[in-house]
Scaffold this motif. Structure first.
Motif, PDB file in Angstrom:
ATOM      1  N   LEU A 148     -40.357  -6.035  90.347  1.00 30.58           N
ATOM      2  CA  LEU A 148     -39.557  -6.136  89.133  1.00 30.58           C
ATOM      3  C   LEU A 148     -40.136  -5.259  88.034  1.00 30.58           C
ATOM      4  O   LEU A 148     -39.400  -4.569  87.312  1.00 30.58           O
ATOM      5  N   ALA A 149     -41.455  -5.250  87.902  1.00 28.59           N
ATOM      6  CA  ALA A 149     -42.098  -4.426  86.883  1.00 28.59           C
ATOM      7  C   ALA A 149     -41.916  -2.937  87.162  1.00 28.59           C
ATOM      8  O   ALA A 149     -41.818  -2.130  86.235  1.00 28.59           O
ATOM      9  N   GLN A 150     -41.863  -2.558  88.432  1.00 22.65           N
ATOM     10  CA  GLN A 150     -41.658  -1.149  88.787  1.00 22.65           C
ATOM     11  C   GLN A 150     -40.270  -0.666  88.410  1.00 22.65           C
ATOM     12  O   GLN A 150     -40.065   0.517  88.135  1.00 22.65           O
ATOM     13  N   ARG A 151     -39.305  -1.570  88.375  1.00 23.92           N
ATOM     14  CA  ARG A 151     -37.939  -1.212  87.993  1.00 23.92           C
ATOM     15  C   ARG A 151     -37.796  -1.116  86.477  1.00 23.92           C
ATOM     16  O   ARG A 151     -36.911  -0.409  85.987  1.00 23.92           O
ATOM     17  N   THR A 152     -38.605  -1.853  85.752  1.00 23.82           N
ATOM     18  CA  THR A 152     -38.532  -1.836  84.285  1.00 23.82           C
ATOM     19  C   THR A 152     -39.887  -1.360  83.740  1.00 23.82           C
ATOM     20  O   THR A 152     -40.145  -0.185  83.652  1.00 23.82           O
ATOM     21  N   SER A 153     -40.737  -2.302  83.385  1.00 17.40           N
ATOM     22  CA  SER A 153     -42.113  -2.021  82.971  1.00 17.40           C
ATOM     23  C   SER A 153     -42.857  -3.339  82.955  1.00 17.40           C
ATOM     24  O   SER A 153     -42.245  -4.420  82.936  1.00 17.40           O
ATOM     25  N   ASN A 154     -44.181  -3.272  82.968  1.00 21.04           N
ATOM     26  CA  ASN A 154     -44.971  -4.502  82.917  1.00 21.04           C
ATOM     27  C   ASN A 154     -44.668  -5.295  81.658  1.00 21.04           C
ATOM     28  O   ASN A 154     -44.458  -6.510  81.696  1.00 21.04           O
ATOM     29  N   LYS A 155     -44.643  -4.595  80.526  1.00 23.61           N
ATOM     30  CA  LYS A 155     -44.431  -5.278  79.250  1.00 23.61           C
ATOM     31  C   LYS A 155     -43.063  -5.954  79.196  1.00 23.61           C
ATOM     32  O   LYS A 155     -42.963  -7.117  78.783  1.00 23.61           O
ATOM     33  N   SER A 156     -42.038  -5.267  79.632  1.00 26.08           N
ATOM     34  CA  SER A 156     -40.691  -5.847  79.611  1.00 26.08           C
ATOM     35  C   SER A 156     -40.587  -7.049  80.543  1.00 26.08           C
ATOM     36  O   SER A 156     -39.957  -8.060  80.212  1.00 26.08           O
ATOM     37  N   THR A 157     -41.217  -6.942  81.721  1.00 20.07           N
ATOM     38  CA  THR A 157     -41.172  -8.049  82.680  1.00 20.07           C
ATOM     39  C   THR A 157     -41.914  -9.265  82.146  1.00 20.07           C
ATOM     40  O   THR A 157     -41.444 -10.403  82.284  1.00 20.07           O
ATOM     41  N   LEU A 158     -43.068  -9.049  81.543  1.00 15.08           N
ATOM     42  CA  LEU A 158     -43.836 -10.160  80.984  1.00 15.08           C
ATOM     43  C   LEU A 158     -43.052 -10.861  79.877  1.00 15.08           C
ATOM     44  O   LEU A 158     -42.994 -12.103  79.817  1.00 15.08           O
ATOM     45  N   GLY A 214     -41.494 -21.696  87.644  1.00 17.10           N
ATOM     46  CA  GLY A 214     -42.532 -21.292  88.591  1.00 17.10           C
ATOM     47  C   GLY A 214     -42.500 -19.801  88.877  1.00 17.10           C
ATOM     48  O   GLY A 214     -43.550 -19.157  89.001  1.00 17.10           O
ATOM     49  N   ILE A 215     -41.298 -19.235  88.986  1.00 14.59           N
ATOM     50  CA  ILE A 215     -41.168 -17.790  89.197  1.00 14.59           C
ATOM     51  C   ILE A 215     -41.801 -17.034  88.035  1.00 14.59           C
ATOM     52  O   ILE A 215     -42.533 -16.048  88.232  1.00 14.59           O
ATOM     53  N   GLY A 216     -41.549 -17.511  86.811  1.00 14.69           N
ATOM     54  CA  GLY A 216     -42.158 -16.889  85.648  1.00 14.69           C
ATOM     55  C   GLY A 216     -43.670 -16.935  85.710  1.00 14.69           C
ATOM     56  O   GLY A 216     -44.353 -15.943  85.412  1.00 14.69           O
ATOM     57  N   GLY A 217     -44.224 -18.075  86.134  1.00 12.22           N
ATOM     58  CA  GLY A 217     -45.676 -18.215  86.237  1.00 12.22           C
ATOM     59  C   GLY A 217     -46.273 -17.285  87.268  1.00 12.22           C
ATOM     60  O   GLY A 217     -47.305 -16.642  87.029  1.00 12.22           O
ATOM     61  N   GLY A 218     -45.638 -17.176  88.438  1.00  9.86           N
ATOM     62  CA  GLY A 218     -46.158 -16.302  89.487  1.00  9.86           C
ATOM     63  C   GLY A 218     -46.115 -14.838  89.103  1.00  9.86           C
ATOM     64  O   GLY A 218     -47.068 -14.090  89.338  1.00  9.86           O
ATOM     65  N   ALA A 219     -44.999 -14.420  88.496  1.00 13.61           N
ATOM     66  CA  ALA A 219     -44.868 -13.021  88.082  1.00 13.61           C
ATOM     67  C   ALA A 219     -45.878 -12.677  86.994  1.00 13.61           C
ATOM     68  O   ALA A 219     -46.495 -11.600  87.014  1.00 13.61           O
ATOM     69  N   ILE A 220     -46.063 -13.578  86.044  1.00 12.01           N
ATOM     70  CA  ILE A 220     -47.019 -13.331  84.965  1.00 12.01           C
ATOM     71  C   ILE A 220     -48.444 -13.270  85.508  1.00 12.01           C
ATOM     72  O   ILE A 220     -49.242 -12.420  85.106  1.00 12.01           O
ATOM     73  N   MET A 221     -48.772 -14.146  86.454  1.00 13.28           N
ATOM     74  CA  MET A 221     -50.112 -14.127  87.030  1.00 13.28           C
ATOM     75  C   MET A 221     -50.407 -12.787  87.694  1.00 13.28           C
ATOM     76  O   MET A 221     -51.524 -12.256  87.605  1.00 13.28           O
ATOM     77  N   VAL A 222     -49.415 -12.202  88.349  1.00 13.43           N
ATOM     78  CA  VAL A 222     -49.601 -10.928  89.029  1.00 13.43           C
ATOM     79  C   VAL A 222     -49.756  -9.779  88.036  1.00 13.43           C
ATOM     80  O   VAL A 222     -50.548  -8.856  88.253  1.00 13.43           O
ATOM     81  N   LEU A 223     -49.026  -9.835  86.925  1.00 12.59           N
ATOM     82  CA  LEU A 223     -48.920  -8.673  86.039  1.00 12.59           C
ATOM     83  C   LEU A 223     -49.828  -8.699  84.823  1.00 12.59           C
ATOM     84  O   LEU A 223     -50.179  -7.647  84.289  1.00 12.59           O
TER      85      LEU A 223
END
Length: 409
Positions: free
Chosen positions: A73-83, A114-123
């Protein structure tokens, strides 16, 4: 002469503050504030007891999904936008959970949190740490994941007063807090790291065996922390017969440990190195969990609770520091950290279900669960010591290599 490349104090701590807010909202509150809400959800007839357990699992499943989709998801947008997007999603989920329209509705929003938590933990670490001097990254990662500890502690102190206003008002109160933290961190996020274009130009480096070892260790750590995290209060209150009040006091001590853990473990990683720190922490945790079934005095239980509470949020900066030791460039670190998070999330979810089944099947045998948890932590420790005995080549990346890839300031 003034070094114009050295980040200012403010420039360093603003991204760390944003990371702390993200971990607090998406994991600290979204996951751990749910636990003290369980009795009220049942008593208010929002859901049955079996449904409440099912809804609790939704967050863990979502965490695994988020860990898998965070980087794409971050590769399609950006880390900052995804966070930012994930923090908004978790915030909306809090408000949505104030309306018990149906089981499917509630499950979907708990899954999204939970999806938000997992994505944030990765990024989050990959976004913040490149802007922090290398010598401070262990402490900085501890500060970022301090949000998890604050959430654990807050679950025992913030939720009860909110519940006095009503269950719906509690969800809205948590949503309001998440909204404030999301807004406060909105402009604190750094721009996506400038090192990404450089990294892709670097010749690929084979993944060291130590990285795969870390994945296995991290998985067993996840299996080892679940029983104390889930059953500690019940063990004190019902298993030892000390009552809910003493159980709550022990949980407060667990929360205290969860606040101290991330920064302490991050500091250890800076001073001793991640590898030595992991060995020390695993040895202490194995002893602490193993002593639980034989501990009955409040002082001893409180002491063990502080030690055990430091573990769930504390191992995150340690594992992250180990990834940075093992891999030479930012892109490799991102990939490895994403896979490590998936490994952790998978074993945490599976072991959570397994321990629950075993607990019910054994007639509520807490000691059995704690001894199995100690065994899982010992396995993680033996994996590390086994690598040491094999005398493998040095896998820690030299500082000059990190400098060439733009990772040191």
């Amino acid at each position: 002469m003034l070094d114009t490349h050295t980040p200012s104090h403010r420039a360093i701590w603003l991204p760390i503050f944003a990371g702390l807010c993200a971990s607090l909202v998406s994991i600290g509150l979204a996951r751990f504030a749910y636990t003290p809400l369980i009795p009220s959800l049942i008593q208010a007839h929002w859901f049955s007891a079996s449904d409440v357990v099912y809804l609790g699992a939704a967050n863990l499943v979502g965490y695994l999904v988020g860990a898998l989709i965070g980087r794409p998801l971050a590769q399609r947008t950006s880390n900052k936008s995804t966070l930012r997007l994930m923090m908004v999603a978790v915030t909306v989920a809090f408000f949505a959970c104030g309306f018990p329209l149906s089981l499917v509705w509630f499950f979907a929003w708990r899954l999204l949190s939970g999806i938000g938590g997992g994505a944030i933990m990765v990024l989050v670490a990959a976004t913040v740490l490149p802007h922090v001097p290398a010598a401070r990254r262990g402490l900085a990662s501890g500060a970022i994941f301090l949000g998890i500890g604050l959430g654990i502690a807050g679950s025992g102190t913030l939720v009860p007063p909110l519940l006095s206003l009503g269950l719906q008002q509690t969800w809205f109160g948590l949503g309001l807090l998440a909204l404030v933290l999301t807004a406060a961190s909105w402009l604190a996020w750094p721009n996506d790291t400038l090192h990404e274009t450089v990294v892709h130009a670097v010749t690929p480096v084979p993944t060291p065996a130590g990285v795969y070892l870390l994945f296995a260790q991290y998985a067993f750590m996840a299996a080892g922390l679940v029983p104390a995290m889930v059953f500690l209060v019940d063990y004190v209150a019902r298993g030892l017969g000390d009552g809910a009040q003493v159980g709550a006091m022990v949980w407060v001590m667990y929360g205290l440990g969860s606040i101290v853990g991330p920064v302490t473990y991050g500091f250890l990683a800076d001073k001793l190195g991640a590898r030595s720190s992991i060995r020390l922490v695993l040895a202490v945790q194995a002893v602490a969990v193993g002593l639980l079934p034989f501990t009955h005095s409040f002082i001893a239980l409180a002491t063990l609770a502080v030690i055990l509470g430091s573990f769930p949020p504390g191992i995150v900066p340690l594992a992250l520091a180990r990834v940075h030791e093992l891999l030479p460039n930012h892109h490799q670190q991102q990939v490895a950290w994403s896979r490590a998070t998936v490994s952790f999330a998978t074993f945490q979810a599976l072991s959570g279900f397994a321990y629950s089944v075993l607990f019910n099947g054994s007639g509520g045998n807490h000691a059995l669960l704690f001894m199995l948890a100690a065994g899982a932590i010992v396995i993680a420790l033996l994996l590390e010591l086994g690598l040491l005995l094999n005398r493998r080549p040095l896998t820690t990346v030299p500082t000059h290599t990190l400098t060439l890839t733009g990772l040191t300031q």
